[in-house]
Design a protein around this motif. Sequence first.
Motif, PDB file in Angstrom:
ATOM      1  N   GLU A  66       0.828  -1.200   0.000  1.00 59.88           N
ATOM      2  CA  GLU A  66       0.000   0.000   0.000  1.00 59.88           C
ATOM      3  C   GLU A  66       0.865   1.254   0.000  1.00 59.88           C
ATOM      4  O   GLU A  66       0.559   2.231  -0.669  1.00 59.88           O
ATOM      5  CB  GLU A  66      -0.960  -0.015   1.192  1.00 59.88           C
ATOM      6  N   VAL A  67       1.944   1.233   0.751  1.00 56.10           N
ATOM      7  CA  VAL A  67       2.869   2.365   0.768  1.00 56.10           C
ATOM      8  C   VAL A  67       3.489   2.550  -0.608  1.00 56.10           C
ATOM      9  O   VAL A  67       3.567   3.669  -1.123  1.00 56.10           O
ATOM     10  CB  VAL A  67       3.978   2.165   1.824  1.00 56.10           C
ATOM     11  N   ALA A  68       3.924   1.457  -1.220  1.00 53.91           N
ATOM     12  CA  ALA A  68       4.558   1.540  -2.540  1.00 53.91           C
ATOM     13  C   ALA A  68       3.629   2.180  -3.560  1.00 53.91           C
ATOM     14  O   ALA A  68       4.071   2.962  -4.410  1.00 53.91           O
ATOM     15  CB  ALA A  68       4.990   0.151  -3.003  1.00 53.91           C
ATOM     16  N   ARG A  69       2.335   1.871  -3.475  1.00 53.27           N
ATOM     17  CA  ARG A  69       1.373   2.489  -4.396  1.00 53.27           C
ATOM     18  C   ARG A  69       1.263   3.989  -4.156  1.00 53.27           C
ATOM     19  O   ARG A  69       0.907   4.736  -5.053  1.00 53.27           O
ATOM     20  CB  ARG A  69       0.006   1.825  -4.258  1.00 53.27           C
ATOM     21  N   GLY A  70       1.561   4.434  -2.939  1.00 53.81           N
ATOM     22  CA  GLY A  70       1.479   5.855  -2.617  1.00 53.81           C
ATOM     23  C   GLY A  70       2.733   6.640  -2.953  1.00 53.81           C
ATOM     24  O   GLY A  70       2.804   7.832  -2.697  1.00 53.81           O
ATOM     25  N   LEU A  71       3.723   5.973  -3.527  1.00 61.05           N
ATOM     26  CA  LEU A  71       4.992   6.640  -3.830  1.00 61.05           C
ATOM     27  C   LEU A  71       5.046   7.203  -5.248  1.00 61.05           C
ATOM     28  O   LEU A  71       6.101   7.264  -5.858  1.00 61.05           O
ATOM     29  CB  LEU A  71       6.166   5.678  -3.598  1.00 61.05           C
ATOM     30  N   GLU A  72       3.919   7.609  -5.736  1.00 62.71           N
ATOM     31  CA  GLU A  72       3.839   8.238  -7.057  1.00 62.71           C
ATOM     32  C   GLU A  72       3.279   9.639  -6.864  1.00 62.71           C
ATOM     33  O   GLU A  72       2.462   9.870  -5.992  1.00 62.71           O
ATOM     34  CB  GLU A  72       2.916   7.425  -7.976  1.00 62.71           C
ATOM     35  N   GLY A  73       3.721  10.553  -7.695  1.00 68.86           N
ATOM     36  CA  GLY A  73       3.174  11.907  -7.643  1.00 68.86           C
ATOM     37  C   GLY A  73       4.178  12.895  -7.088  1.00 68.86           C
ATOM     38  O   GLY A  73       5.351  12.586  -6.891  1.00 68.86           O
ATOM     39  N   LEU A  75       6.366  15.229  -4.647  1.00 64.56           N
ATOM     40  CA  LEU A  75       7.096  14.851  -3.442  1.00 64.56           C
ATOM     41  C   LEU A  75       6.290  15.087  -2.174  1.00 64.56           C
ATOM     42  O   LEU A  75       6.227  14.216  -1.303  1.00 64.56           O
ATOM     43  CB  LEU A  75       8.427  15.598  -3.365  1.00 64.56           C
ATOM     44  N   ASP A  76       5.657  16.244  -2.046  1.00 66.95           N
ATOM     45  CA  ASP A  76       4.916  16.511  -0.815  1.00 66.95           C
ATOM     46  C   ASP A  76       3.766  15.529  -0.636  1.00 66.95           C
ATOM     47  O   ASP A  76       3.505  15.069   0.482  1.00 66.95           O
ATOM     48  CB  ASP A  76       4.436  17.955  -0.744  1.00 66.95           C
ATOM     49  N   GLN A  77       3.110  15.128  -1.712  1.00 63.31           N
ATOM     50  CA  GLN A  77       2.027  14.163  -1.614  1.00 63.31           C
ATOM     51  C   GLN A  77       2.541  12.773  -1.241  1.00 63.31           C
ATOM     52  O   GLN A  77       1.906  12.047  -0.479  1.00 63.31           O
ATOM     53  CB  GLN A  77       1.226  14.109  -2.916  1.00 63.31           C
ATOM     54  N   VAL A  78       3.699  12.411  -1.780  1.00 65.52           N
ATOM     55  CA  VAL A  78       4.327  11.136  -1.436  1.00 65.52           C
ATOM     56  C   VAL A  78       4.653  11.106   0.052  1.00 65.52           C
ATOM     57  O   VAL A  78       4.374  10.130   0.753  1.00 65.52           O
ATOM     58  CB  VAL A  78       5.604  10.907  -2.283  1.00 65.52           C
ATOM     59  N   LEU A  79       5.221  12.189   0.552  1.00 66.95           N
ATOM     60  CA  LEU A  79       5.602  12.250   1.965  1.00 66.95           C
ATOM     61  C   LEU A  79       4.380  12.280   2.886  1.00 66.95           C
ATOM     62  O   LEU A  79       4.396  11.669   3.958  1.00 66.95           O
ATOM     63  CB  LEU A  79       6.504  13.457   2.212  1.00 66.95           C
ATOM     64  N   LEU A 133      15.838  13.664   4.241  1.00 63.22           N
ATOM     65  CA  LEU A 133      14.471  14.167   4.155  1.00 63.22           C
ATOM     66  C   LEU A 133      13.520  13.298   4.978  1.00 63.22           C
ATOM     67  O   LEU A 133      12.671  13.818   5.703  1.00 63.22           O
ATOM     68  CB  LEU A 133      14.012  14.237   2.701  1.00 63.22           C
ATOM     69  N   LEU A 134      13.680  11.996   4.900  1.00 61.57           N
ATOM     70  CA  LEU A 134      12.826  11.107   5.695  1.00 61.57           C
ATOM     71  C   LEU A 134      13.000  11.374   7.190  1.00 61.57           C
ATOM     72  O   LEU A 134      12.031  11.406   7.947  1.00 61.57           O
ATOM     73  CB  LEU A 134      13.122   9.645   5.392  1.00 61.57           C
ATOM     74  N   ARG A 135      14.229  11.561   7.624  1.00 62.11           N
ATOM     75  CA  ARG A 135      14.479  11.835   9.041  1.00 62.11           C
ATOM     76  C   ARG A 135      13.818  13.133   9.487  1.00 62.11           C
ATOM     77  O   ARG A 135      13.271  13.225  10.588  1.00 62.11           O
ATOM     78  CB  ARG A 135      15.972  11.899   9.318  1.00 62.11           C
ATOM     79  N   LEU A 136      13.881  14.148   8.622  1.00 58.12           N
ATOM     80  CA  LEU A 136      13.282  15.433   8.958  1.00 58.12           C
ATOM     81  C   LEU A 136      11.756  15.355   9.016  1.00 58.12           C
ATOM     82  O   LEU A 136      11.129  15.987   9.853  1.00 58.12           O
ATOM     83  CB  LEU A 136      13.710  16.501   7.946  1.00 58.12           C
ATOM     84  N   VAL A 137      11.176  14.580   8.127  1.00 58.69           N
ATOM     85  CA  VAL A 137       9.721  14.488   8.074  1.00 58.69           C
ATOM     86  C   VAL A 137       9.180  13.536   9.138  1.00 58.69           C
ATOM     87  O   VAL A 137       8.249  13.864   9.865  1.00 58.69           O
ATOM     88  CB  VAL A 137       9.246  14.068   6.664  1.00 58.69           C
ATOM     89  N   ALA A 155      -4.914  14.940   9.310  1.00 58.89           N
ATOM     90  CA  ALA A 155      -4.360  15.251   7.983  1.00 58.89           C
ATOM     91  C   ALA A 155      -3.688  16.620   7.959  1.00 58.89           C
ATOM     92  O   ALA A 155      -2.628  16.790   7.346  1.00 58.89           O
ATOM     93  CB  ALA A 155      -5.453  15.166   6.927  1.00 58.89           C
ATOM     94  N   GLU A 156      -4.271  17.587   8.627  1.00 57.23           N
ATOM     95  CA  GLU A 156      -3.705  18.935   8.646  1.00 57.23           C
ATOM     96  C   GLU A 156      -2.347  18.951   9.361  1.00 57.23           C
ATOM     97  O   GLU A 156      -1.396  19.586   8.910  1.00 57.23           O
ATOM     98  CB  GLU A 156      -4.684  19.881   9.344  1.00 57.23           C
ATOM     99  N   THR A 157      -2.253  18.241  10.459  1.00 57.34           N
ATOM    100  CA  THR A 157      -1.007  18.175  11.218  1.00 57.34           C
ATOM    101  C   THR A 157       0.072  17.467  10.404  1.00 57.34           C
ATOM    102  O   THR A 157       1.235  17.895  10.402  1.00 57.34           O
ATOM    103  CB  THR A 157      -1.249  17.454  12.562  1.00 57.34           C
ATOM    104  N   ILE A 158      -0.299  16.404   9.716  1.00 53.69           N
ATOM    105  CA  ILE A 158       0.661  15.677   8.879  1.00 53.69           C
ATOM    106  C   ILE A 158       1.146  16.567   7.736  1.00 53.69           C
ATOM    107  O   ILE A 158       2.350  16.635   7.459  1.00 53.69           O
ATOM    108  CB  ILE A 158       0.050  14.360   8.371  1.00 53.69           C
ATOM    109  N   ALA A 159       0.232  17.260   7.078  1.00 51.22           N
ATOM    110  CA  ALA A 159       0.620  18.143   5.970  1.00 51.22           C
ATOM    111  C   ALA A 159       1.563  19.243   6.452  1.00 51.22           C
ATOM    112  O   ALA A 159       2.548  19.571   5.774  1.00 51.22           O
ATOM    113  CB  ALA A 159      -0.621  18.739   5.313  1.00 51.22           C
TER     114      ALA A 159
END
Length: 174
Positions: A66-73, A75-79, A133-137, A155-159
């Motif tokens: 499921e995560v792999a499917r979300g790794l398109e698009g 960068l901010d949407q992927v993260l 970037l992963l560590r920062l996010v 969702a707002e907090t994550i964004a």
Amino acid sequence: MDDAAKASRQSAIEEAAFALLTERGFEATSMLAVAKAARASNETLYRWYGDKVGLFGALVARNAAEVARGLEGPLDQVLIALLTMLTGPRAVALNRAAAADASGALGEALAKSGRETVLPRLEALLGDQAELLLRLVIGDWQIRRATGAMAQPDAETIAARVAEGVALWHRLRD
């Protein structure tokens, strides 16, 4: 049983396993309890998954897919998709199960299906700066969720967290 029927049956079993894992934890979730909750035979679970560690390894693989499917698009949407998944109830349950598994098999499955799948995809997009970037996010959010020290962020907090991490990442790179 044809492939579609088997996939549907496996999905029902895995949903039941996630529910029990979330409710009871790894140690208190048995194959028999999963079979009963999924209205499947215990024999089917053992035939398809081998044992409890195999079943939960399948849950890890499913979550990683499921995560792999979300790794398109963009960068901010992927993260956002990644951080949402990592702080969500399934990832929390799987991390707690891995921590409770004395064999280390679930921790290994998490590493192989998760980080070892996600990081190379991000490295293909970002090069050697992907891990920073992963560590920062992500920071300590995943462990804080798994230990119960943090409620599931909305969702707002994550964004906002993703925007902050990406902005900091850009500043560090400049």
